[in-house]
Scaffold this active site. Structure first.
Site, PDB file in Angstrom:
ATOM      1  NE  ARG A 190       0.689  10.688  10.358  1.00  0.00           N
ATOM      2  CZ  ARG A 190      -0.219  10.562   9.869  1.00  0.00           C
ATOM      3  NH1 ARG A 190      -1.757   9.585   9.494  1.00  0.00           N
ATOM      4  NH2 ARG A 190       0.818   9.337   8.598  1.00  0.00           N
ATOM      5  CG  ASP A 210       3.317   1.538   8.948  1.00  0.00           C
ATOM      6  OD1 ASP A 210       3.197   2.326  10.098  1.00  0.00           O
ATOM      7  OD2 ASP A 210       3.167   2.269   8.375  1.00  0.00           O
ATOM      8  CE  LYS A 255      -1.749   1.612   4.071  1.00  0.00           C
ATOM      9  NZ  LYS A 255      -1.134   2.837   4.239  1.00  0.00           N
ATOM     10  CG  ASN A 256       1.755   2.481   3.806  1.00  0.00           C
ATOM     11  OD1 ASN A 256       1.560   2.716   3.022  1.00  0.00           O
ATOM     12  ND2 ASN A 256       2.269   2.221   4.547  1.00  0.00           N
ATOM     13  NE  ARG A 282      -7.615   4.772   5.377  1.00  0.00           N
ATOM     14  CZ  ARG A 282      -7.128   5.611   5.819  1.00  0.00           C
ATOM     15  NH1 ARG A 282      -7.413   6.655   7.190  1.00  0.00           N
ATOM     16  NH2 ARG A 282      -5.868   6.469   4.932  1.00  0.00           N
ATOM     17  CB  CYS A 315      -4.995  10.881  11.584  1.00  0.00           C
ATOM     18  SG  CYS A 315      -2.932  10.645  11.911  1.00  0.00           S
TER      19      CYS A 315
END
Ligand code: EPZ
Length: 429
Positions: free
Chosen positions: A131, A316, A22-23, A408, A126
């Site tokens: 952030r 993560d 994803k990233n 997501r 978030c």
């Protein structure tokens, strides 16, 4: 809202195909803004974030098509995305779009590089922390842009184009590295990004940009040197495997016991994670096409781990490790150094019977032999999947609410786990 039901206590055995990262996919999609020609991405995971970003890029004029599967192709092969930004029709990224997905703020770099102007909404905080975006703004200024804040928007312009320069990141930032690297590909002259992020996803994007005609050297190191070019062209690029998905399933096997072959991935992308998993007493073996993870019988050993930028242990994976360590024989210490508020999973794990105490940025996990199923709530992507790991290992039934967080970033999670013997299903409502 969909929920996930897990009947815990079953070992995992079988094979799981790892998806594209994803990233890496998100910044690769954003890189399409840099060229008038088509960027074709293969091994793209089918995730909510990819669909959201397609809509956001569409607003700038990018034509995004998803190629269908050929007969006989398995869902494990990922999708092909074609992105054509023949003309940028709008250099504004509005609040209602950027607030849906933080990474869309990164369009700032390519828009500034190609169109010499951008108006991008501030993304806001978030669930995992405040952030800030100061490094993005300082970096753009270093490349000669005029940058102002106006009504919640970053308004940046560089009449005559960006100029190459040296920029030293005061702190390692994945997003700011992606953004400034993309911007610098079309700047005049040489840019040196010092103390840049070395995450494999940054290297994957750099490799793709080079295929598009960029001149980036120092890939995989904290000093990226970018010689600006007039224009970039189209190319085709395969997204690298998702190291976080790989590590997550590896930890799930460590938690439940069993023997699983993770295919289509690479051990070299997650050496620090593998080292930690091995130190718990779980077997991890690198193979030609991925990893084999197994644990039979023996208890899990506790660990002491701090998150840090690549190649150290990734933030993560912190929530997943915490779920695993609730099952260890003894106390573990897990320190989060990247995001100040990334402990939302602690109270949810406690609902399953975990005993975790928090002191500032360090969590002490008092491991115990068992967790008991309960109803819990997903708070962000990685926190959600830590609850899945805990639920798989717990006795009885666990219900996870708000699973849109999982969608997501984890493709076909229930199917992948169910194929290995997990009792897991999605309850749609
Ligand atoms: C990327 O976020 C990832 N997102 C995150 O993955 C990941 O947790 C994070 O990098 C760290 O590895 C994507 O790749 C889409 P950062 P990013 O800028 O780029 C501070 C997931 O679950 N900072 O490297 O937003 C920041 O507050 C996610 O997939 C500044 O102070 O993270 C943080 O403390 C979530 N000023 C640290 O740097 C800035 O201008 C690292 O953040 C920018 C960042």
């Amino acid at each position: 809202m969909d929920r996930i039901r897990i009947g815990g206590g079953r070992p995992l055995n079988g094979q799981i195909a790892i998806s594209g990262a994803k990233n890496a996919t998100l910044p690769l999609m954003i890189a399409s803004l840099l060229s008038a020609e088509t960027l074709s991405l293969t091994n793209v995971p089918n995730l909510a974030d990819v669909n959201t970003l397609s809509r956001i890029l569409g607003n700038h004029g990018v034509d995004v098509t998803i190629a269908g599967k050929r007969a006989g192709e398995s869902p494990d092969h990922g999708r092909t995305l074609r992105l054509s930004a023949a003309e940028i029709v709008d250099t504004t990224a509005p609040y209602e779009l950027v607030s849906r997905m933080r990474a869309s703020f990164w369009v700032l770099g390519p828009l500034l590089g190609r169109c010499h102007e951008a108006r991008v909404s501030l993304p806001g905080g978030c669930a995992i922390g405040t952030r800030p975006v100061d490094l993005f703004l300082d970096g753009c200024r270093a490349l000669g842009a005029r940058v102002e804040l106006d009504g919640g928007y970053v308004v940046a312009s560089a009449k005559g184009g960006l100029k190459g320069a040296d920029y030293v990141f005061p702190k390692v930032s994945v997003g700011a590295t992606h953004t400034l690297m993309m911007a610098a590909t079309l700047a005049r002259g040489r840019t040196r990004l010092i103390n840049a992020a070395c995450e494999p996803e940054v290297s994957d994007v750099a490799a793709c940009l080079n295929k598009m005609g960029a001149q980036i050297s120092g890939i995989d190191t904290p000093e990226l040197v970018i010689d600006g070019v007039e224009r970039l062209h189209g190319t085709s690029h395969g997204v690298l495997p998702d190291r976080i998905e790989t590590g997550t399933y590896a930890m799930a096997v460590a938690a439940t016991g069993g023997d699983v072959y993770l295919t289509g991935t690479r051990a070299d992308l997650l050496e620090s994670v593998i080292e930690v998993i091995k130190s718990t007493g779980t077997q991890v073996e690198a193979t030609n096409d991925g990893l084999r993870v197994s644990r039979n019988g023996a208890g899990l050993k506790p660990v002491t781990v701090s998150t840090a930028p690549y190649p150290e242990f990734p933030t993560d994976m912190q929530a997943q490790l915490m779920a695993l360590m609730t099952l260890a024989e003894g106390d573990s210490q897990i320190t989060e150094t990247i995001f100040e508020n990334r402990f939302m999973h602690v109270q949810e794990l406690a609902r399953l019977g975990a005993d975790i105490s928090l002191d500032g940025e360090t969590a002490t996990v008092h491991g115990g032999p068992s967790l008991n199923g309960a109803e819990v709530m997903a708070t962000d992507l990685r926190a959600s999947v830590s609850l899945v790991i805990a639920g798989l290992a717990a006795s009885g039934e666990t219900i996870i609410n708000r699973v849109y967080h999982l969608d997501r970033g984890f493709e076909r999670l229930e199917q992948k786990l169910a194929a290995c013997g997990a009792d897991i299903e999605r309850l749609t409502s």
